[in-house]
Motif scaffolding. Structure first.
Motif, PDB file in Angstrom:
ATOM      1  N   LYS A 158      -4.253   3.290  -4.948  1.00 41.51           N
ATOM      2  CA  LYS A 158      -4.224   1.944  -4.368  1.00 41.51           C
ATOM      3  C   LYS A 158      -3.579   1.041  -5.405  1.00 41.51           C
TER       4      LYS A 158
ATOM      5  N   THR B 128       3.045   7.555  -6.765  1.00 39.93           N
ATOM      6  CA  THR B 128       1.712   7.081  -6.402  1.00 39.93           C
ATOM      7  C   THR B 128       1.071   8.129  -5.506  1.00 39.93           C
TER       8      THR B 128
ATOM      9  N   GLU C 196       4.339   5.529   2.956  1.00 35.61           N
ATOM     10  CA  GLU C 196       3.619   6.797   2.861  1.00 35.61           C
ATOM     11  C   GLU C 196       4.589   7.958   2.819  1.00 35.61           C
TER      12      GLU C 196
ATOM     13  N   ASP D 156       0.877  -1.170   0.000  1.00 32.12           N
ATOM     14  CA  ASP D 156       0.000   0.000   0.000  1.00 32.12           C
ATOM     15  C   ASP D 156       0.914   1.220   0.000  1.00 32.12           C
TER      16      ASP D 156
ATOM     17  N   VAL E 149      -1.721  10.188  -3.036  1.00 39.92           N
ATOM     18  CA  VAL E 149      -2.189   9.909  -1.673  1.00 39.92           C
ATOM     19  C   VAL E 149      -3.418   9.003  -1.682  1.00 39.92           C
ATOM     20  N   GLU E 150      -4.239   9.126  -2.738  1.00 38.37           N
ATOM     21  CA  GLU E 150      -5.456   8.318  -2.820  1.00 38.37           C
ATOM     22  C   GLU E 150      -5.244   7.033  -3.624  1.00 38.37           C
TER      23      GLU E 150
ATOM     24  N   ARG F 261       1.541   5.124  -0.951  1.00 38.13           N
ATOM     25  CA  ARG F 261       0.817   6.367  -1.242  1.00 38.13           C
ATOM     26  C   ARG F 261       1.702   7.590  -1.066  1.00 38.13           C
TER      27      ARG F 261
END
Lengths: 370, 425
Positions: free
Chosen positions: B293, B288, A304, A287, B290-291, A289
């Motif tokens: 997937k 990629t 992240e 995942d 922030v939203e 982001r």
């Protein structure tokens, strides 16, 4: 070709960049998942039509030479022109480390003497920006300047820069290195255009008299005798040489589209040594982001707001946030990494955490195993 | 004269017509594979990794993209003072006033005897630019020299059921070949020819010249191998073990790409021992949002992903807009998927623009009306540089090519099995 390039990459930034430059030159520092700092200035030169460039290096020069083994990536592999990497050397009469920026050019003055191009673009190798030097050269010619200094109007941190004062015509009438109270907000970016013959004259006179520092002994000293003009640069510019925070922030800036786009989506692009890694692989459980990612990386966990370089491995259940992870680093299962800079080939074993803060990111040096 | 132990001749002139619109403008070896590669990268990388540094690439069908990709061979270290890569295209020969196409695989080599003679090799390696595999040709050459064969043919064990789709080598216990059967109805063995041959050059040279008299469309499988067997020359099989895929059809192309996204794929691109090299002009990081997937996917350099990507492969610099969903699909380089678009089980070629809110791969699984033999696996395919207007719906087994506009879609829909092909620029 009107100009040749000189890139000053000899600086010792050891104190300020800590372990990151223990074994590498600042100009060889990895930037934005795919690049080294010097790629930006090399690409700027090549993209501006400058086909002949000398890189002057001395401090941990191996790291830089590794990256510059071939000149083809920046299109310097030409019969007319080319990429030259100069380190200090021993001759029959002398053996001198570069005693300053001006001295480093002077010790390689044969490069200037053997060239025939009219102008020289002198710049440092550790700033991140995109500029068309041919515009600077054009202004230099039109204004009739002896030396043109590129500057940018800065909001803050003026104390870290050389601050220029210009008259209405754009001629530099004052220059203060790192002033306590800046008179203007025009910060020199350490990029200069000068005619080749004038540069040769200044250095052959000055260096034997002990004038080794380009900014102090030549720019400041000659502001009344030479016509020194400013050229205003308005784009993104960031130096990584002032410290770990500057290095961290510069990388994090690339998470912003407006910073990233001019470099990677708008022609001409920044080029780097080809690495031929496969696409990044996102497995079940990945995942990722708000991050930029280099090729050859394999994700099994959460990432992240981070800058991930090539061939990184992120294990299952691991979480990486606000961090810079350099090439070949492995993050084991369940690890938690926050506000950290993991240099190349670091191994974080399963279940270990590395946690810093925005003001003090943790740095793990190359090859660390925890 | 400089001696060159072995040079490679890479047959890259085939169309690969069963790949449909994907090979409309490019030869099959130039089709993208695995995100950032092209099919020809695999044999070319095998060459340089095996120490074969003189390679002639024979082109014929739509060679433009192939020529641009190969250039002077820099990405494969084939830009060399001696040897290196040479593109060999059909050309007008001296003494005649017209040129001649390559009429068959062996005929193509026959027409380039001068190139091979100039390089003065002892052995010639014949390769095709159609397959995905990693192979050390130097090991095959070692066996070829040890057995003293006139030709060594790489073979792969396939299942008996599959065997009737291949050229089958019937061998003696020592690995020598006594018979070759092309696509036999009742195969005697399951050793399939991989289309990879090493010939001792003077033997091949004689065979090519002799066979050219009889067969102007001279082919290795049909003519040269049977001829050499008839003459009693020693032909040896070389057993290859490992991953080898002929990506000949839309479905096999899709499947072999999808195999790469398994957690532990059979074909490993991530080992540094046998790297696959390719030509990519610049290699920026991927981003990629922030939203975004992304899972079970390969994402190449320079992609920007703001939506969802699952079980898919993206080439260089693909853009996936906000709220877009890409599932079970292959999206090739520099394609833009508009915000809110939903793409399921599609292959989208390079530099396409899919408008916002488009839905692709929906509805019934009806084979394509015009080419039912090519598009029957439920996969919808867009050719390169195709534009799809916003908010249209496209079914399964559809084909679109060119700049399509809203009026091409009755009621905003292209139902399963239909095609739109817009000619011109």
């Amino acid at each position: 070709m009107k100009a040749i390039g000189v890139i000053l990459a000899g600086g010792n930034n050891k104190g300020r960049l800590g372990q990151l430059t223990e074994n590498r030159a600042a100009a060889a520092l990895p930037i934005a998942s795919s690049y080294r700092a010097i790629d930006f200035v090399l690409s700027n030169m090549s993209n501006s039509g400058i086909g002949k460039v000398a890189v002057l290096t001395q401090y941990n020069s191996r790291s830089l030479r590794d990256h510059l083994t071939s000149s083809k990536w920046w299109d310097f592999g030409r019969k007319q022109g080319g990429l030259f990497v100069f380190t200090p050397y021993i001759s029959s009469t002398e053996s001198n480390w570069f005693r300053g920026t001006a001295d480093s050019i002077y010790q390689n003055i044969s490069y200037l003497l053997r060239s025939t191009e009219e102008y020289v673009v002198v710049t440092s190798g550790d700033a991140i920006y995109k500029i068309d030097y041919s515009k600077v050269i054009n202004q230099h010619v039109e204004s009739g300047a002896d030396i043109t200094v590129v500057y940018k109007k800065m909001e803050d941190n003026l104390r870290n820069f050389g601050i220029m004062e210009m008259n209405e015509a754009g001629r530099m009438i004052g220059f203060e290195e790192k002033p306590e109270q800046a008179k203007t907000n025009c910060a020199s970016l350490g990029m200069y255009v000068i005619s080749r013959t004038l540069l040769i004259d200044l250095l052959t006179q000055g260096v034997p008299e002990g004038k080794y520092d380009w900014v102090g002994d030549y720019i400041c000293e000659n502001k009344d005798t030479l016509q020194i003009y400013g050229y205003e640069f308005e784009g993104y510019w960031s130096t990584i040489s002032t410290g770990i925070i500057a290095y961290y922030k510069t990388n994090m800036d690339f998470l912003k589209k407006e910073v990233r786009n001019p470099f990677i989506n708008e022609y001409p692009y920044i080029e780097t040594k080809a690495k031929d890694e496969p696409p990044a692989k996102y497995n079940v459980g990945a995942d990722v982001r708000g991050s930029i990612v280099g090729s050859g990386t394999i994700f099994n966990g959460v990432v992240e707001s981070s800058v991930i370089f090539r061939k990184v491995f992120v294990g299952e259940g691991a979480s990486v946030k606000h961090s810079i992870i350099m090439e070949g680093t492995t993050i084991g299962k369940g690890c938690k990494i926050e506000y950290a800079i993991l240099d190349k080939d670091v191994v974080v074993s399963d279940g270990k955490d590395v946690i810093g803060t925005l003001d003090y990111p943790v740095v793990l040096k190359k090859g660390t195993v925890i | 004269m400089r001696k060159n132990e072995m040079l490679a001749m890479l047959l890259a002139g085939g169309q690969g017509s069963r790949l449909g619109v994907l090979t409309r403008k490019v030869a099959k070896p130039a089709v993208s594979f695995g995100g950032r590669y092209r099919i020809i990268d695999f044999p070319l990388s095998n060459c340089i990794n095996s120490g074969v540094n003189t390679v002639g690439v024979l082109t014929q069908y739509q060679p433009l993209r192939l020529n641009q990709h190969i250039g002077i061979g820099i990405p494969w270290d084939l830009d060399r003072k001696n040897g290196g890569v040479t593109i060999l295209a059909p050309h007008v020969k001296g003494g005649g006033d017209s040129g001649e196409w390559f009429m068959g695989t062996a005929n193509a080599i026959y027409q380039n005897i001068d190139y091979i003679d100039n390089n003065n090799p002892e052995y010639v390696l014949i390769l095709s630019g159609d397959h995905i595999y990693k192979m050390d040709y130097s090991d095959m050459l070692r066996e070829h020299k040890e057995t003293g064969a006139a030709a060594t043919i790489a073979v792969l064990e396939v299942t008996m059921e599959e065997a009737s789709r291949f050229g089958i080598m019937n061998t003696n216990p020592d690995g020598s070949i006594y018979e070759f059967e092309e696509k036999p109805a009742n195969p005697k063995s399951n050793l399939a020819s991989m289309g990879i041959y090493i010939f001792t050059w003077d033997r091949l040279r004689d065979a090519l010249i002799e066979d050219n008299e009889i067969h102007p469309d001279s082919d290795f499988g049909k003519h040269i191998i049977p001829k050499m067997l008839d003459e009693g020359q020693k032909l040896q099989s070389y057993r290859f073990q490992g991953y080898w895929k002929d990506v000949g059809t839309i479905e096999s192309y899709w499947e072999s790409n999808m195999e790469l996204i398994r957690t532990l794929p059979e074909f490993n691109l991530y080992e540094s021992r046998w790297k696959v090299y390719t030509n990519s002009d610049h290699q920026p990081p991927a981003f990629t949002g922030v939203e975004a997937k992304v899972s079970e996917a390969l994402i190449s350099d320079g992609c920007e992903i703001y939506g969802e990507v699952t079980r898919s492969i993206l080439g260089d610099e693909v853009y996936v807009g906000e709220g877009a969903i890409v599932r079970d699909s292959i999206i090739m380089g520099k394609t833009v998927i508009g915000a809110g678009a939903v793409i399921e089980r599609c292959i989208i070629d390079e530099r396409c623009v899919v408008g916002e809110g488009v839905q692709m791969g929906i509805g019934e699984n009806i084979p394509n009306e015009r080419k039912p033999g090519i598009y029957d696996s439920g996969i919808t395919v867009l050719g390169d540089h195709t534009t799809i207007p916003a908010n249209v719906k496209i079914g399964k087994n559809c084909v679109a090519y060119g700049k399509t506009v809203e009026s091409d879609y009755p009621n905003g829909v292209l139902v399963s099995g239909k095609s739109i092909v817009k000619e011109g620029k």
